[in-house]
Design an enzyme around this catalytic site. Structure first.
Site, short mmCIF file in Angstrom:
data_model
loop_
_atom_site.label_atom_id
_atom_site.label_comp_id
_atom_site.label_asym_id
_atom_site.label_seq_id
_atom_site.Cartn_x
_atom_site.Cartn_y
_atom_site.Cartn_z
N HIS A 1 -20.82 97.26 85.34
CA HIS A 1 -21.80 96.46 84.61
C HIS A 1 -21.44 96.44 83.14
CE1 HIS A 1 -23.43 100.52 84.21
NE2 HIS A 1 -24.33 100.12 83.33
N HIS B 1 -22.94 97.39 80.25
CA HIS B 1 -23.38 98.31 79.19
C HIS B 1 -22.18 98.93 78.45
CE1 HIS B 1 -27.67 98.91 80.96
NE2 HIS B 1 -27.61 97.90 80.12
N ASP C 1 -21.47 101.78 77.36
CA ASP C 1 -20.92 103.06 77.78
C ASP C 1 -20.14 102.93 79.11
OD1 ASP C 1 -23.45 102.59 78.98
OD2 ASP C 1 -23.60 104.69 79.56
N HIS C 2 -19.86 101.69 79.52
CA HIS C 2 -19.03 101.45 80.71
C HIS C 2 -17.87 100.50 80.40
CE1 HIS C 2 -21.91 103.45 83.44
NE2 HIS C 2 -22.67 103.24 82.37
N HIS D 1 -30.60 97.72 87.57
CA HIS D 1 -30.28 98.35 86.28
C HIS D 1 -29.90 97.25 85.29
CE1 HIS D 1 -28.85 101.45 83.54
NE2 HIS D 1 -27.69 100.84 83.46
N ASP E 1 -24.36 102.74 87.34
CA ASP E 1 -25.67 103.30 86.96
C ASP E 1 -26.76 102.88 87.95
OD1 ASP E 1 -24.43 104.41 84.81
OD2 ASP E 1 -25.45 103.22 83.29
N HIS F 1 -22.65 108.61 85.51
CA HIS F 1 -23.12 109.66 84.59
C HIS F 1 -23.31 110.99 85.32
CE1 HIS F 1 -24.34 107.13 81.07
NE2 HIS F 1 -24.44 106.20 82.00
#
Ligand code: ZN
Ligand code: FE
Length: 252
Positions: A53, A55, A57-58, A111, A130, A168
């Protein structure tokens, strides 16, 4: 298929996949450039980046890794404007491959509205980003609770022996939440011991196995009578139980 866990940022996991026969190197969700680049130096190449996805942090490693290694970036078509450097647009249920490794794209919104999982059937491996975590699930940001609930149900239908690699390391906090509302679950109590011992060794609680998650992850156990009872919602449908649990977890 060799999978290397690359811890990134505070609690993110990126994954390097090496397929020996065709010497293909891929990364799932490069959260950060430096730790991924250090791992890739051992191979001297990167063929593919797969994003679950959009975001940051990905995807934060996407552009620098692409530039350095001339890698191709694969992501879901709905996120074509949000995944940096995307080259190959994936569809729901599409079957494709990285080197000799075949995988299927599973659309799991909730998400985010463009979230996907990558399922490697032959290897019994799924990357869930996530959406499904070890002992938990992701927050509902762009979709509805109904979306998230049905996405988790899609993942629940994979074979029991499927190994789950998520985005995570939230296992300990998730464990505490599961224990609060499902305290008499013996499988969960057993799992607690292994989580605590892994954390003491600073080793990842990843991968987890679907069969184990079905017995311990409260978000996959909305049909369980004891869970319903703990919420005082004995007569509510599963989706309502899920929504209640997700709200409680948001405030936990
Ligand atoms: Zn996310
Ligand atoms: Fe994330």
């Amino acid at each position: 298929m060799q999978i290397k866990v690359i811890p990134c940022l505070n609690d993110n996991y990126s994954y390097l996949i090496f397929e020996k026969e065709t010497n293909t190197v891929s990364i799932i969700d490069p959260a950060e450039y430096i730790p991924c680049e250090q791992e890739l130096a051992k191979y001297g190449k990167l063929d593919f980046i797969l994003n679950t996805h959009h975001h940051f942090d990905h995807v934060d490693g996407n552009l620098k890794l692409k530039k350095k290694f001339d890698a191709k970036i694969l992501g879901f078509h709905l996120d074509k404007k949000r995944i940096p450097g995307i080259d190959i647009l994936l569809e729901d249920n599409q079957e494709t491959s990285i080197g000799n490794l075949k995988f299927k794209v599973i659309f799991i919104p909730g998400h985010t509205s463009g979230h996907v999982a990558f399922y490697f059937k032959k290897e019994n491996v799924v990357f869930t980003g996530d959406t499904l975590f070890s002992l938990g699930c992701g927050r509902v940001f762009e979709g509805t609770h109904k979306d998230m609930f049905s996405s988790l149900n899609k993942l629940k239908r994979l074979p029991l022996e499927t190994k789950i690699y998520c985005g995570h390391e939230y296992t300990k906090k998730n464990l505490d939440f599961c224990l609060k509302y499902d305290p008499s679950n013996l499988d969960l109590q057993k799992k607690a011991k292994s989580v605590i011992s892994n954390n003491a060794k600073k080793s990842p609680n990843i991968p987890t196995v679907l069969e184990e998650e079905l017995k311990t992850n409260i978000f996959l156990r909305c049909c369980d009578f004891k869970v319903k009872e703990a919420l005082n919602l004995q007569h509510s449908p599963e989706e309502e139980i899920f929504t209640k649990l997700r709200d409680l977890k948001d405030a936990f």
